[in-house]
Design a protein around this motif. Sequence first.
Motif, mmCIF file in Angstrom:
data_model
loop_
_atom_site.group_PDB
_atom_site.id
_atom_site.type_symbol
_atom_site.label_atom_id
_atom_site.label_comp_id
_atom_site.label_asym_id
_atom_site.label_seq_id
_atom_site.Cartn_x
_atom_site.Cartn_y
_atom_site.Cartn_z
ATOM 1 N N LEU A 75 -12.571 56.146 7.577
ATOM 2 C CA LEU A 75 -11.971 57.440 8.077
ATOM 3 C C LEU A 75 -11.201 57.952 6.717
ATOM 4 C CD1 LEU A 75 -9.592 56.687 10.988
ATOM 5 C CD2 LEU A 75 -11.551 58.010 11.296
ATOM 6 N N SER A 76 -10.925 59.330 6.483
ATOM 7 C CA SER A 76 -10.359 59.608 5.256
ATOM 8 C C SER A 76 -9.148 60.683 5.487
ATOM 9 C CB SER A 76 -11.491 60.634 4.414
ATOM 10 O OG SER A 76 -12.349 59.825 3.837
ATOM 11 N N GLY A 77 -8.004 60.350 4.836
ATOM 12 C CA GLY A 77 -6.852 61.237 5.050
ATOM 13 C C GLY A 77 -5.616 60.517 4.532
ATOM 14 N N THR A 78 -5.622 59.142 4.675
ATOM 15 C CA THR A 78 -4.251 58.694 4.558
ATOM 16 C C THR A 78 -3.994 58.568 3.187
ATOM 17 O OG1 THR A 78 -4.973 56.095 4.824
ATOM 18 C CG2 THR A 78 -4.557 57.360 6.816
ATOM 19 N N GLY A 79 -5.034 58.111 2.368
ATOM 20 C CA GLY A 79 -4.795 57.648 0.806
ATOM 21 C C GLY A 79 -4.504 56.365 0.782
ATOM 22 N N SER A 80 -4.497 55.714 1.892
ATOM 23 C CA SER A 80 -4.043 54.084 1.730
ATOM 24 C C SER A 80 -5.231 53.454 0.770
ATOM 25 C CB SER A 80 -4.497 53.415 3.098
ATOM 26 O OG SER A 80 -4.176 52.059 2.938
ATOM 27 N N GLU A 81 -6.227 54.025 0.628
ATOM 28 C CA GLU A 81 -7.223 53.308 -0.124
ATOM 29 C C GLU A 81 -6.889 53.289 -1.767
ATOM 30 O OE1 GLU A 81 -7.851 56.141 1.432
ATOM 31 O OE2 GLU A 81 -8.615 57.700 0.513
#
Length: 353
Positions: free
Chosen positions: A135-141
């Motif tokens: 999933l993309s959006g949180t920036g946790s990566e």
Amino acid sequence: MVDYVVFGRNSFNQLGDIIKTHRKPNQPFVFLIDHFFEKNDQVQICNRLPILAHDAIIFADVTHEPKTSYVDQLANDLKQKFESISGIVGIGGGSTLDLTKAVSLMFTNPGSAVDYQGWDLVKKPGVYKVGIPTLSGTGSEVSRTTVLTGPTKKLGMNSDFTPFNQIILDPELIKNVPADQRFYTGMDCYIHCIESLEGHFLNAFSKSYGEKALAMCQNIFLHKKHWDNESDELLMMASYFGGMSIAYSQVGVAHAISYGLSYLLGTKHGIGNCIVMNHLEEYYPAAVQEFKAMLKHNHISLPQQITAHLTNADIQTMLQVSFGLKPLWENALGKEWESIMTPAKLETLYRRL
Ligand code: NAD
Ligand code: ZN
């Protein structure tokens, strides 16, 4: 910062080669996978894992956002089963990525995850960790935090040891995300950009990443007529850039209020931010107009009146959690934030949601 980044469609297939050099004799790799893929593996994650005989697969239960107790349980189970491990690979949304970072750190640091909720409390590097977003959006990566709900607070393990050693950004893995989930997590990125760009902590580093991420969000959530492969690629990079933007600044009003909702009601981060953002005209007037246009363009209707049934004590709990996030308020409203966001004002905002 993250040590190594690989980007590209089907780059997930490189995982085996990437972790090969990090394998230590008789020390397994652990694959922590979002439980969604146990039954819905359209993108064939599980049968492409580069598993060796002694490796372990764990499906992460992300029904609720990560709790310190769950991190402790996962880390203690692994420590009991294996004396040491070569590394941990997290595959999933922001919740799974955060769990992966936290478990890696708790494998080498004593005590409970609760002891490390705060800034720079982690003293030792964790085990080698790889993050693969689905999933993309949180920036946790890319971030140096892992957001955890503990017994008394919702706060991350913010430290120089928290970021992943390696990430693999494969847009193919996010292509089947349902439109509403994609929107909520995508708006987390949009809101990161707004809060960073309109905050007092803004600097050239954050501005450079934030402006680029914001333009990508506007392109995919407002200007494009149809979602396509390029949209997934842009969203994946927007998440990365948005995360980099807040790495050197801070989030703001929407996050500070949304953390209270999440603590009390278990409201998920993405949708919680959207519910709050919808009522923040006073703080981010232009962005809230644009956000409403994005809701319309993407045919999303938000839940209403989610705080209508709450007692005064409930509201006080949320106020306490929210006011505890001082850096967020200071970034949003400046050093004198306490005279602007009074308890009465925050209560009115919570009651409006
Ligand atoms: P999530 O990880 O909580 O997942 C939401 C739902 O989507 C889950 O049910 C999950 O199983 C499912 N899912 C995952 N991949 C999917 C796919 N490809 N297709 C369909 N469904 C899929 O959602 P999120 O918004 O990515 O992450 C939210 C979490 O991230 C929160 O816990 C929040 O606190 C945290 N967060 C962390 C940071 C950070 O810097 N560490 C920043 C922002 C948010
Ligand atoms: Zn966020």
